[in-house]
Design an enzyme around this catalytic site. Structure first.
Site, short mmCIF file in Angstrom:
data_model
loop_
_atom_site.label_atom_id
_atom_site.label_comp_id
_atom_site.label_asym_id
_atom_site.label_seq_id
_atom_site.Cartn_x
_atom_site.Cartn_y
_atom_site.Cartn_z
N ASP A 36 0.82 -1.20 0.00
CA ASP A 36 0.00 0.00 0.00
C ASP A 36 0.86 1.26 0.00
O ASP A 36 1.62 1.50 0.95
CB ASP A 36 -0.88 -0.03 1.25
CG ASP A 36 -2.13 0.80 1.13
OD1 ASP A 36 -2.14 1.74 0.31
OD2 ASP A 36 -3.10 0.53 1.84
N ASP A 37 0.78 2.05 -1.06
CA ASP A 37 1.45 3.35 -1.15
C ASP A 37 2.97 3.25 -1.29
O ASP A 37 3.67 4.19 -0.94
CB ASP A 37 1.13 4.23 0.06
CG ASP A 37 -0.26 4.82 0.03
OD1 ASP A 37 -1.06 4.41 -0.83
OD2 ASP A 37 -0.56 5.68 0.87
N CYS A 74 -6.02 3.17 -3.68
CA CYS A 74 -6.22 1.86 -3.04
C CYS A 74 -7.50 1.14 -3.45
O CYS A 74 -7.44 0.02 -3.97
CB CYS A 74 -6.15 2.01 -1.52
SG CYS A 74 -6.80 3.55 -0.88
N ARG A 78 -7.78 -2.31 -5.87
CA ARG A 78 -8.25 -3.58 -5.30
C ARG A 78 -9.43 -4.14 -6.06
O ARG A 78 -9.52 -5.35 -6.31
CB ARG A 78 -8.59 -3.37 -3.82
CG ARG A 78 -7.35 -3.31 -2.95
CD ARG A 78 -7.59 -2.69 -1.59
NE ARG A 78 -6.39 -2.83 -0.78
CZ ARG A 78 -5.27 -2.13 -0.95
NH1 ARG A 78 -5.22 -1.20 -1.89
NH2 ARG A 78 -4.20 -2.33 -0.19
N LYS A 132 -5.88 -6.23 4.28
CA LYS A 132 -6.81 -5.12 4.10
C LYS A 132 -7.71 -5.37 2.89
O LYS A 132 -7.23 -5.52 1.78
CB LYS A 132 -6.00 -3.82 3.92
CG LYS A 132 -6.74 -2.65 3.34
CD LYS A 132 -5.79 -1.47 3.10
CE LYS A 132 -6.41 -0.42 2.20
NZ LYS A 132 -5.53 0.74 1.97
N HIS A 134 -10.98 -3.40 1.93
CA HIS A 134 -11.16 -2.02 1.45
C HIS A 134 -11.98 -1.89 0.17
O HIS A 134 -11.80 -0.94 -0.59
CB HIS A 134 -9.78 -1.35 1.27
CG HIS A 134 -9.82 0.13 1.55
ND1 HIS A 134 -8.78 0.98 1.24
CD2 HIS A 134 -10.77 0.91 2.10
CE1 HIS A 134 -9.07 2.21 1.58
NE2 HIS A 134 -10.29 2.21 2.11
N HIS A 220 1.79 2.40 3.94
CA HIS A 220 0.81 3.49 4.05
C HIS A 220 0.99 4.24 5.38
O HIS A 220 1.35 3.63 6.39
CB HIS A 220 -0.58 2.84 3.97
CG HIS A 220 -1.73 3.80 3.84
ND1 HIS A 220 -2.15 4.60 4.89
CD2 HIS A 220 -2.57 4.04 2.82
CE1 HIS A 220 -3.21 5.29 4.50
NE2 HIS A 220 -3.48 4.98 3.25
N ASP A 322 -0.33 -0.81 -4.83
CA ASP A 322 -1.64 -0.37 -5.31
C ASP A 322 -1.62 1.00 -5.97
O ASP A 322 -2.55 1.36 -6.69
CB ASP A 322 -2.66 -0.37 -4.16
CG ASP A 322 -2.33 0.62 -3.05
OD1 ASP A 322 -1.21 1.16 -3.02
OD2 ASP A 322 -3.20 0.83 -2.19
N ASN A 323 -0.59 1.78 -5.73
CA ASN A 323 -0.45 3.10 -6.38
C ASN A 323 0.96 3.60 -6.13
O ASN A 323 1.75 2.94 -5.45
CB ASN A 323 -1.48 4.10 -5.85
CG ASN A 323 -1.67 4.11 -4.36
OD1 ASN A 323 -2.72 3.70 -3.84
ND2 ASN A 323 -0.66 4.55 -3.62
N LYS A 362 0.51 9.41 -5.89
CA LYS A 362 -0.75 8.72 -5.66
C LYS A 362 -1.95 9.60 -6.01
O LYS A 362 -1.97 10.80 -5.75
CB LYS A 362 -0.82 8.34 -4.17
CG LYS A 362 -2.14 7.79 -3.69
CD LYS A 362 -2.06 7.50 -2.19
CE LYS A 362 -3.39 7.03 -1.64
NZ LYS A 362 -3.30 6.71 -0.19
#
Length: 515
Positions: A36-37, A74, A78, A132, A134, A220, A322-323, A362
């Site tokens: 994540d991130d 995110c 997903r 996660k 989400h 993240h 994810d980004n 992001k």
């Protein structure tokens, strides 16, 4: 004569049974790991000084996609991983907190889409998720164990939780629907891995293949890490932004990740000498690095468990973000120790270092927002070792690739619901040297930031800003805007984008209520 026929039939049955068993065993296990991130250059194998030996080894034993695209945020990413659809088709046009009567923005996975887990479960796979979710948490029917995952450990809501309980983010943790109450030693990166390893060793049927989706929260914000991991980097970043970014870029050039004859994008951070709180700034990046380091340690533990179970050779593992890196710069707890469970801060301008050598970040659709390295390892099925796949591919391609690996077809209907075809297509042919179709178009939109890519050409804009046009073959870091030079090219790409946006129900931003 009858005895001979009987014996022949018996031998045939035994052979058929053996073949059937072998087929079951030879279907690969599949693990998709999403972080994540994380920025493009945050791994050792993509240029970083952060210690990531396990992911570096994964890349050396597999392949590294250097031009793989996500959906820049995110929830949308997903949704696309899980369904093979652009996020609007799955009901996740924005975020899971978006409650809209517009179907494309309902804020949870819809029933017009089918998940990887649902399809693979119907094709003989066991399914497990940790981490996660989400993509819908407010109603029980939206959770992963109602969308094809037989077992689930983690948080149905978003990220932000490392130590438990979080003082800042309401993220209850569940195990198969029952809320858990971890003790003070709990750290999400470790816990998500531990439950995954427990599944691999103790909870699966060992004569059947499995699909695992491991969705970490790290790295993240907030900046929270274990002290021993932070100590490794306490002095590393005191040299400042520019020294680290330039070192990463030089390493990338030597490794052949990027062009060795093109300059990186211009930095956006200030001169280090002008920074007043150098120790604070350096410590922010040190904590971030510790979070990435801890991720890598856990990837190592996961691989060890596969080896101990003698299934590492025929397990496909994919790893991606994810980004792009996040620019969150606030510190809502200035009196708290950076990195502690009492810290609620981001690392701010360091995102420009994490995204070396790309621009933006992001949520934006320039390369810095939506490009990620994707690592894939499969010793039993990949001839290539330590090679780069430079052809571009997209987050919607992961589900079709997983189905191809499993020998499964995408269903026309599911639970009586007619399904659209997936937007993605398997990227497996790229592994054998096939080139990406130059006519294939890729599209992005998030909060009014938009882009379309066809072949080497990319048309992109920030929200309410003019369109920019780039030839990524010559200008991968989007520095030389060609929109005035090639207006016809820009107009053609814009037309493609508008047709696509209309087809997929993309709305203008900010989102307005449906009349």
């Amino acid at each position: 004569m009858k005895r001979v026929i009987y014996l022949n039939l018996l031998v045939l049955i035994i052979l058929l049974t053996a073949c059937t068993s072998r087929t079951k065993i030879e279907k690969p296990n599949i693990i998709v790991i999403l972080v994540d991130d994380m920025g493009y250059s945050d791994l050792g194998c993509t240029g970083s000084e952060i210690e990531t030996p396990n992911l570096d080894k994964m890349a050396s034993e597999g392949v590294l996609f250097t031009n793989f695209y996500n959906a820049s945020r995110c929830c949308p990413t997903r949704a696309s991983i899980l369904t093979g659809q652009y996020q609007w088709d799955a009901g996740m046009g924005h975020m899971d907190y978006t409650r809209s009567t517009i179907p494309e923005y309902q804020g949870y996975l819809n029933k017009q889409s089918v998940t990887i887990a649902e399809v693979l479960k119907d094709n003989g796979y066991q399914t497990f998720m940790s981490g996660k979710w989400h993509v819908g948490h407010e109603q029980r029917d939206w959770w992963p164990d109602r969308r094809g995952f037989e077992q689930f450990y983690g948080t149905p809501a978003g990220g932000g939780i490392y130590f438990y309980p979080s003082k800042f983010y309401d993220r209850p943790v569940f195990w198969n629907g029952e809320q858990q109450h971890p003790d003070s030693t709990w750290y999400s990166t470790d816990a998500f891995t531990d439950y995954s390893i427990d599944y691999i060793k103790n909870r699966r049927e060992k004569d059947k293949p499995f699909f695992m989706y491991l969705a970490y929260i790290a790295p993240h914000f907030p900046l929270q890490a274990k002290k021993e991991d932070i100590e490794k980097y306490r002095e590393t970043y005191k040299v400042g932004y520019d020294v680290i970014r330039k070192a990463r870029f030089e390493k990338q050039k030597k490794m052949g990740i990027v062009h060795d004859d093109l300059p990186a994008s211009e930095p956006v951070y200030p001169d280090w000498d002008s920074v007043e709180n150098k120790d604070v700034e350096a410590m922010e990046m040190a904590v971030y690095a510790a979070m990435v380091d801890c991720l890598d340690q856990n990837i190592g533990k996961l691989f060890n468990s596969l080896k101990e179970e003698s299934i590492d050779e025929n397990t496909v593992v994919m790893f991606l973000s994810d980004n792009g890196a996040c620019q969150t710069a606030w510190n809502k707890t200035p009196d708290a120790e950076l990195g502690s469970r009492n810290c609620n801060a981001g690392y701010g301008i360091w995102y420009n270092v994490s995204n070396t050598p790309y621009r933006m970040r992001k949520s934006q659709e320039h390369e810095g927002g939506n490009i990620t390295p994707l690592i894939m390892r499969w010793p039993a099925g990949l001839d290539k070792k330590g090679e780069y796949i430079r052809e571009h591919a997209h987050i919607t391609d992961i589900m079709p690739a997983c189905l191809e690996l499993a020998g499964a077809d995408y269903p026309k209907t599911y639970n009586g619901q007619e399904l659209d075809k997936p937007d993605g297509k398997s990227f497996l042919p790229l592994l054998s040297g096939q080139e990406q179709d130059d006519s294939r178009a890729f599209f992005w939109e998030h909060e009014g930031n938009t882009a379309v890519r066809v072949g080497d050409w990319k048309l992109v804009s920030l929200h309410k800003k003019d369109w920019e046009l780039y030839n990524l073959a010559d200008d991968p870091y989007e520095l030389n805007d060609l929109v005035a030079q090639y207006p016809d090219k820009a107009e053609k790409l814009l037309g493609k984008y508008q047709d696509w946006a209309n087809k997929h129900g993309v709305q203008a931003w900010p989102l307005k209520k449906k009349k």
